[in-house]
Design an enzyme around this catalytic site. Structure first.
Site, short mmCIF file in Angstrom:
data_model
loop_
_atom_site.label_atom_id
_atom_site.label_comp_id
_atom_site.label_asym_id
_atom_site.label_seq_id
_atom_site.Cartn_x
_atom_site.Cartn_y
_atom_site.Cartn_z
CG HIS A 1 30.69 18.14 22.63
ND1 HIS A 1 30.96 19.50 22.54
CD2 HIS A 1 29.48 17.96 22.05
CE1 HIS A 1 29.97 20.10 21.92
NE2 HIS A 1 29.05 19.19 21.61
CB SER A 2 27.03 16.92 24.76
OG SER A 2 25.65 16.99 25.00
CG LEU A 3 26.47 11.61 28.31
CD1 LEU A 3 25.83 11.91 29.67
CD2 LEU A 3 25.79 10.43 27.63
#
Length: 245
Positions: free
Chosen positions: A89-91
């Site tokens: 998720h995200s990074l």
């Protein structure tokens, strides 16, 4: 297996598939603990625990993607031991992509698929100004605007002093890392929040450049941290996407 990099809350030696989960900036393996409820019997959940969090709280956090990949690739025997899916998720999505790319580049087993959640395609530049280097108070204000750090931590001076080095290091990676575009020979599923102002539709579509196969897109009602607000729905979708592998 005793290894601080991987948190395996429910070891399953009979599993035929490993689900490696990469948390967002500032995140820890605890994000994925609720996923154990309903986990298909043939899957072992492996949460990646980089230094600076969880049981590795006192270790200095990595502040470059290169350092993160060096540690991950030092355990590539375990990562490639069984068929795997990478979820981030995200990074975490960008770390998962880079790991898959490095495995493919060195002729190692790649994951069966990559599930990229809440992230722009990693070969695109960061469209927001970097803030990891801002003075203390300005950095805290930026964290508040992201709505990802719990209020009880943001308002606790001692806790913030403890977590600030980790958060600065993670956001240094998030702010500065940009991948070389390379089409992986695996499917990519992209999850996104309908109210996520940090990830634009064209940044989601750009994941297609990173797969030799058509990507699939799945939306959730929520902002950048829909992985928390829609936890059950995200978990259900992930399990659906990998249940037949």
């Amino acid at each position: 297996m005793t290894n601080k990099l991987f948190s395996i809350p429910k070891p399953n030696p009979n599993a035929t598939l490993r689900l490696f989960c990469f948390p967002y900036a500032g995140g820890a393996p605890s994000i994925f603990m609720s996923w154990l409820n309903g986990l298909p019997a043939h899957i072992e959940l492996v949460a990646v625990q980089l230094p600076g969090r969880g049981s590795r709280l006192m270790e200095p956090a990595h502040n470059t993607m290169g350092a993160i990949l060096d540690e991950l690739l030092s355990h590539q025997t375990f990562i490639t031991q069984k068929p795997a899916v990478f979820f981030g998720h995200s990074l975490g999505s960008r770390v998962a992509y880079e790991l898959a790319y490095q495995l493919q580049k060195t002729n190692q087993k790649t994951p069966l698929k990559l599930i990229a959640s809440g992230s722009r395609a990693p070969h695109l530049p960061n469209s927001k100004p970097a803030f990891y280097h801002l003075p203390h108070d300005e950095f805290i204000e930026e964290l508040k605007s992201l709505n990802g750090t719990p209020k009880e931590i943001l308002e606790n001076v001692e806790l913030m002093e403890l977590f600030l080095p980790l958060l600065r290091a993670d956001f240094e990676v998030a702010d500065l890392y940009q991948a070389h575009p390379h089409a992986l020979p695996i499917p990519i599923d992209v999850l996104f929040g309908t109210d996520d102002v940090d990830v634009k539709p064209e940044q989601i579509d750009a994941w297609q450049s990173l797969s030799g196969l058509p990507i699939s897109k799945h939306s959730f009602n929520g902002n950048h941290f829909f992985i928390n607000s829609c936890s059950d729905e995200v978990k259900g979708k992930v399990f659906q996407l990998i249940s037949s592998l």
